[in-house]
Scaffold this active site. Structure first.
Site, PDB file in Angstrom:
ATOM      1  N   THR A  35       0.818  -1.217   0.000  1.00 18.10           N
ATOM      2  CA  THR A  35       0.000   0.000   0.000  1.00 18.10           C
ATOM      3  C   THR A  35       0.847   1.259   0.000  1.00 18.10           C
ATOM      4  O   THR A  35       0.493   2.264  -0.625  1.00 18.10           O
ATOM      5  CB  THR A  35      -0.905   0.009   1.249  1.00 18.10           C
ATOM      6  OG1 THR A  35      -1.742  -1.133   1.199  1.00 18.10           O
ATOM      7  CG2 THR A  35      -1.792   1.247   1.300  1.00 18.10           C
TER       8      THR A  35
ATOM      9  N   ASP B 200       0.182  -7.048   4.603  1.00 16.38           N
ATOM     10  CA  ASP B 200      -0.563  -8.313   4.718  1.00 16.38           C
ATOM     11  C   ASP B 200       0.319  -9.521   5.043  1.00 16.38           C
ATOM     12  O   ASP B 200      -0.056 -10.363   5.852  1.00 16.38           O
ATOM     13  CB  ASP B 200      -1.344  -8.589   3.418  1.00 16.38           C
ATOM     14  CG  ASP B 200      -2.538  -7.656   3.264  1.00 16.38           C
ATOM     15  OD1 ASP B 200      -2.871  -6.946   4.228  1.00 16.38           O
ATOM     16  OD2 ASP B 200      -3.132  -7.637   2.167  1.00 16.38           O
TER      17      ASP B 200
ATOM     18  N   CYS C 152      -4.465 -19.533  20.141  1.00 17.43           N
ATOM     19  CA  CYS C 152      -4.679 -18.343  20.987  1.00 17.43           C
ATOM     20  C   CYS C 152      -3.774 -17.233  20.464  1.00 17.43           C
ATOM     21  O   CYS C 152      -2.716 -17.494  19.899  1.00 17.43           O
ATOM     22  CB  CYS C 152      -4.288 -18.631  22.432  1.00 17.43           C
ATOM     23  SG  CYS C 152      -5.414 -19.748  23.262  1.00 17.43           S
TER      24      CYS C 152
ATOM     25  N   ASP D 261       1.521  -6.386  -4.546  1.00 12.23           N
ATOM     26  CA  ASP D 261       0.717  -6.421  -3.326  1.00 12.23           C
ATOM     27  C   ASP D 261       1.272  -7.631  -2.566  1.00 12.23           C
ATOM     28  O   ASP D 261       1.497  -8.690  -3.167  1.00 12.23           O
ATOM     29  CB  ASP D 261      -0.745  -6.642  -3.705  1.00 12.23           C
ATOM     30  CG  ASP D 261      -1.667  -6.590  -2.503  1.00 12.23           C
ATOM     31  OD1 ASP D 261      -2.562  -5.742  -2.484  1.00 12.23           O
ATOM     32  OD2 ASP D 261      -1.504  -7.427  -1.583  1.00 12.23           O
ATOM     33  N   SER D 262       1.485  -7.496  -1.285  1.00 13.49           N
ATOM     34  CA  SER D 262       2.204  -8.571  -0.590  1.00 13.49           C
ATOM     35  C   SER D 262       1.397  -9.856  -0.496  1.00 13.49           C
ATOM     36  O   SER D 262       1.915 -10.884  -0.064  1.00 13.49           O
ATOM     37  CB  SER D 262       2.679  -8.120   0.783  1.00 13.49           C
ATOM     38  OG  SER D 262       1.618  -8.101   1.692  1.00 13.49           O
ATOM     39  N   SER D 263       0.143  -9.834  -0.901  1.00 10.49           N
ATOM     40  CA  SER D 263      -0.620 -11.090  -0.965  1.00 10.49           C
ATOM     41  C   SER D 263      -0.041 -12.002  -2.042  1.00 10.49           C
ATOM     42  O   SER D 263      -0.299 -13.201  -2.058  1.00 10.49           O
ATOM     43  CB  SER D 263      -2.086 -10.802  -1.299  1.00 10.49           C
ATOM     44  OG  SER D 263      -2.565  -9.832  -0.425  1.00 10.49           O
TER      45      SER D 263
HETATM   46  N1  ASP Z   1      -2.670  -5.457   0.446  1.00  5.21           N
HETATM   47  C1  ASP Z   1      -1.568  -4.636   0.884  1.00  5.21           C
HETATM   48  C2  ASP Z   1      -0.302  -5.468   0.839  1.00  5.21           C
HETATM   49  O1  ASP Z   1      -0.080  -6.241   1.727  1.00  5.21           O
HETATM   50  C3  ASP Z   1      -1.811  -4.075   2.243  1.00  5.21           C
HETATM   51  C4  ASP Z   1      -0.716  -3.190   2.773  1.00  5.21           C
HETATM   52  O2  ASP Z   1       0.288  -2.910   2.161  1.00  5.21           O
HETATM   53  O3  ASP Z   1      -0.861  -2.728   3.898  1.00  5.21           O
HETATM   54  O4  ASP Z   1       0.465  -5.357  -0.073  1.00  5.21           O
END
Ligand code: ASP
Length: 342
Positions: A15, A92, A280, A59-61
């Protein structure tokens, strides 16, 4: 002579460097040079900054072990030239990457600080500037010409954490991360307060060793009331599966039904590594504390103690790829770089 610390800023995406696509309204990564342009304050910092950008910011996903190898390789190639490294990364999967890098970069004696933001750098209320500027300042912190931080950390919303102790806990709050089982290492307020007693220091004589192999034959399985035998069997029978992180209840407890224990025992007997971590949000696994975990210990389940799931899965990927592990259980249950209690 220029004695300023030299920092390498590595941009992977996230982001922090995104803009809104006007057509769809969705956030997408944009050019890194524009990112630096948007923070002229960077020029005021008491350090020199060079940048390295992933060719296609993500995007880190979309993060994958190959990219951990790329980050580790960039650090390896530039290790002598720079005093510290800051990695801009989507939030992420930042805890996974921080954990993976902590295992891959053995004996690092320089700061490697991952950071990112919840709002893009161009947003009026962005958290990106503070995160980026303070992360760079922390990477440049020196005492007696040596970096104060000598490990892989994550900096977010005024706090510096040991990277492999973190989890992302909020998709909305600026305060998006937590380190459930150890306090943060530093806090940024009017002054930067570092809790030196918590920092990890490596033996000065050991060279940086970069490990680039990670097994992908792993998975995470969360136990839940009603989990069925066919589900557990199907998962444990996945071809080439080498290890699983089993998220159990409380202090490492799981169903005591015989089909559950027998299915696990059979898989372990065939060589599968099963790591017990708690679902937990804080605390530790103590197998044998309750009857519901005694048998897990007996069939050879490995204790993840107080490790996070993110650190557990990456440590599993790391250790499975090591050729010289004699006793896997012993290796997993021994802390490598502060990721779990002794
Ligand atoms: N979807 C974004 C990512 O992980 C979220 C972020 O950067 O905070 O790349």
């Amino acid at each position: 002579m220029n004695n300023k610390p030299a920092i390498l800023l590595i941009y992977t995406g996230g982001t922090i460097g995104m803009v809104k696509d006007f057509k769809t309204g969705a956030l997408r990564a944009f050019n890194f040079d524009q990112l630096v342009e948007r923070i002229p304050e960077l020029h005021l910092l008491e350090c020199s900054i060079e940048t390295y950008s992933f060719e296609v910011p993500i995007d880190s996903s979309d993060m994958r072990p190959e990219m951990w190898v790329q980050m580790a390789s960039v650090i390896e190639e530039n290790y002598k030239k720079f005093d510290g490294f800051v990695i801009l990364h989507g939030s992420d999967t930042m805890s996974y990457s921080a954990s993976a890098l902590s295992f891959m970069l053995e004996n690092t004696r320089k700061p490697i600080i991952l950071t990112g933001s919840q709002l893009p750098i161009g947003d009026l209320r962005t958290d990106a500037k503070e995160n980026l500027i303070t992360a760079i300042q922390i990477a440049a912190l020196q005492e007696n010409n040596k970096p104060v931080i000598q490990e892989v950390c994550l900096y977010f919303e005024y706090k510096l954490y040991r990277g492999n102790r973190t989890s992302k806990v909020s998709s909305e709050l600026f305060n998006a991360f937590t380190s459930p089982n150890i306090p943060h290492l530093a806090e940024s307020g009017v002054n930067l307060r570092v809790n030196k007693a918590l920092l990890e220091y490596k033996n000065e004589t050991l060279p940086l060793t970069v490990h680039k192999e990670m097994s992908r034959n792993v998975m995470i399985l969360k136990v839940f009331p009603g989990i069925q035998q066919k589900v557990l069997k199907a998962i444990l029978n996945i071809e080439d599966l080498e290890g699983i992180v089993l998220e159990t209840y409380g202090s490492g407890n799981a169903p005591t039904e015989s089909w559950f224990l027998n299915t696990l025992a059979e898989a372990i007997a065939k060589g599968l590594k099963v790591i017990n971590v708690t679902q937990c949000s804080s605390g530790s696994v103590h197998m044998g504390k309750y009857e519901t975990s005694t048998e897990l210990k007996e069939i050879g389940v490995i204790s993840g103690k107080d490790i996070t799931t993110e650190a557990a899965i990456t440590k599993l990927m790391f250790l499975l790829a090591q050729k010289n592990v004699v006793d896997f259980k012993e290796a997993f249950e021994t802390p490598i770089c502060g990721e779990m209690e002794l």
